[in-house]
Write a protein that holds these residues in place. Structure first.
Motif, short mmCIF file in Angstrom:
data_model
loop_
_atom_site.label_atom_id
_atom_site.label_comp_id
_atom_site.label_asym_id
_atom_site.label_seq_id
_atom_site.Cartn_x
_atom_site.Cartn_y
_atom_site.Cartn_z
N PHE A 67 0.82 -1.21 0.00
CA PHE A 67 0.00 0.00 0.00
C PHE A 67 0.86 1.26 0.00
N TYR A 68 1.80 1.36 0.94
CA TYR A 68 2.59 2.60 1.08
C TYR A 68 3.62 2.78 -0.03
N GLU A 69 4.23 1.68 -0.47
CA GLU A 69 5.22 1.80 -1.55
C GLU A 69 4.56 1.78 -2.92
N GLY A 70 3.59 0.88 -3.12
CA GLY A 70 2.97 0.72 -4.42
C GLY A 70 1.95 1.79 -4.74
N LEU A 71 0.91 1.91 -3.90
CA LEU A 71 -0.17 2.85 -4.20
C LEU A 71 0.16 4.30 -3.83
N LEU A 101 -11.73 5.02 4.96
CA LEU A 101 -11.49 3.74 4.29
C LEU A 101 -10.89 4.02 2.92
N VAL A 102 -9.99 3.15 2.49
CA VAL A 102 -9.39 3.27 1.16
C VAL A 102 -9.18 1.86 0.62
N LYS A 103 -9.31 1.70 -0.68
CA LYS A 103 -9.10 0.38 -1.30
C LYS A 103 -7.72 0.32 -1.93
N ASP A 104 -7.09 -0.87 -1.78
CA ASP A 104 -5.78 -1.06 -2.39
C ASP A 104 -5.92 -1.73 -3.75
N ILE A 105 -4.81 -2.13 -4.35
CA ILE A 105 -4.80 -2.73 -5.69
C ILE A 105 -5.63 -4.01 -5.74
N GLU A 106 -5.57 -4.78 -4.66
CA GLU A 106 -6.30 -6.07 -4.59
C GLU A 106 -7.75 -5.88 -4.17
N GLU A 107 -8.23 -4.64 -4.14
CA GLU A 107 -9.59 -4.30 -3.71
C GLU A 107 -9.85 -4.62 -2.24
N ARG A 108 -8.79 -4.72 -1.44
CA ARG A 108 -8.95 -4.90 0.00
C ARG A 108 -9.24 -3.53 0.60
N VAL A 109 -10.13 -3.50 1.59
CA VAL A 109 -10.46 -2.26 2.27
C VAL A 109 -9.48 -2.07 3.43
N ILE A 110 -8.84 -0.90 3.45
CA ILE A 110 -7.93 -0.55 4.52
C ILE A 110 -8.57 0.57 5.33
N GLU A 111 -8.70 0.34 6.63
CA GLU A 111 -9.27 1.34 7.52
C GLU A 111 -8.14 2.13 8.18
N THR A 141 -2.17 13.93 6.37
CA THR A 141 -1.19 13.91 5.29
C THR A 141 -1.41 12.69 4.40
N LEU A 142 -1.68 11.54 5.01
CA LEU A 142 -1.93 10.34 4.22
C LEU A 142 -3.23 10.45 3.41
N LEU A 143 -4.25 11.08 4.00
CA LEU A 143 -5.50 11.29 3.27
C LEU A 143 -5.27 12.20 2.06
N LEU A 144 -4.48 13.24 2.22
CA LEU A 144 -4.14 14.10 1.08
C LEU A 144 -3.40 13.31 0.01
N ARG A 145 -2.51 12.43 0.44
CA ARG A 145 -1.76 11.59 -0.50
C ARG A 145 -2.71 10.65 -1.25
N VAL A 146 -3.67 10.07 -0.53
CA VAL A 146 -4.68 9.19 -1.15
C VAL A 146 -5.48 9.98 -2.18
N GLN A 147 -5.90 11.19 -1.82
CA GLN A 147 -6.68 12.02 -2.75
C GLN A 147 -5.86 12.41 -3.97
N SER A 148 -4.58 12.75 -3.78
CA SER A 148 -3.75 13.16 -4.91
C SER A 148 -3.45 11.99 -5.84
N ARG A 149 -3.45 10.78 -5.32
CA ARG A 149 -3.23 9.59 -6.14
C ARG A 149 -4.53 9.09 -6.77
N ARG A 150 -5.64 9.76 -6.45
CA ARG A 150 -6.98 9.45 -6.99
C ARG A 150 -7.42 8.02 -6.68
N LEU A 151 -7.17 7.63 -5.43
CA LEU A 151 -7.62 6.31 -4.97
C LEU A 151 -9.04 6.44 -4.43
N ARG A 152 -9.76 5.32 -4.44
CA ARG A 152 -11.11 5.31 -3.90
C ARG A 152 -11.04 5.32 -2.39
N PHE A 153 -11.75 6.28 -1.77
CA PHE A 153 -11.75 6.39 -0.31
C PHE A 153 -13.10 6.90 0.16
N LYS A 154 -13.33 6.73 1.46
CA LYS A 154 -14.56 7.23 2.09
C LYS A 154 -14.21 7.68 3.50
#
Length: 197
Positions: A69-73, A181-191, A158-171
């Motif tokens: 998650f941290y290195e890839g996404l 919540l954010v989804k990773d490449i494998e569609e796993r939900v990370i809280e 800071t991580l939420l801003l990074r998630v938003q800038s990478r255009r990942l799905r989050f809630k």
């Protein structure tokens, strides 16, 4: 007359030097040297600690999934372990106030933690002088969600801003304490959850 002026000058220089010798003698005594060493040590420690990076720690359910998650996404660069962490500085941080709900009773052994030695976990550069330390120990969330918990709101923002800038799905589920919540490449939900102190 010149000889008399020379003698007066010599005598006055000798008296000035004689007046300074007791001060120099006490300065170079054992006690004086110890005081000078303590002042030098305090200055060196201040320089060392003021230049040390700020470190945010996140506890995760699975280090391998966190690494992906941290290195890839999020594409965070891997960082070197800060020198002050070699002295177990993080052991003195408020682990006693951590809610047991977020901790696993038996943390799963991971190949990543066993190879890291005394500086367990993953290290990433979050900002210029801010690092992210990812360690295992969090429980799985509802429906076996990967859970990443942190004491520091600034880190999660800071991580939420990074998630938003990478255009990942989050809630965003909660703003105080922050929980999203954010989804990773494998569609796993990370809280991602802030532990309220």
């Amino acid at each position: 007359m010149t000889l008399l002026m020379f003698l007066n000058y010599t005598m006055s220089a000798t008296s000035v030097l004689g007046a300074l010798l007791p001060a120099l003698d006490s300065l170079f005594s054992t006690q004086g040297i110890m005081v000078m060493l303590l002042v030098a040590y305090a200055g060196a420690m201040w320089m060392f600690l003021s230049s040390a990076p700020k470190v945010h720690t996140i506890m995760v359910s699975d280090l391998q999934i966190a690494k992906e998650f941290y290195e890839g996404l999020l594409n965070l660069p891997v960082a070197d372990v800060p020198l002050h962490y070699y002295y177990n500085y993080e052991q003195s941080l408020g682990a006693a106030s951590l809610d047991p709900l977020y901790l696993s009773a038996t943390p799963a052994p991971s190949a990543l933690t066993s190879t890291m030695g005394g500086s367990e976990g993953l290290w990433y550069q979050l900002k210029k002088n801010t690092q992210l330390h990812v360690i295992s120990g969090a429980t799985y969330g509802h429906k076996n969600r990967q859970r990443h918990v942190c004491f520091d709101r600034e880190c999660l923002e800071t991580l939420l801003l990074r998630v938003q800038s990478r255009r990942l799905r989050f809630k965003v589920r909660s703003k105080k304490p922050i929980n999203f919540l954010v989804k990773d490449i494998e569609e796993r939900v990370i809280e991602m959850a802030e532990v309220a102190n």
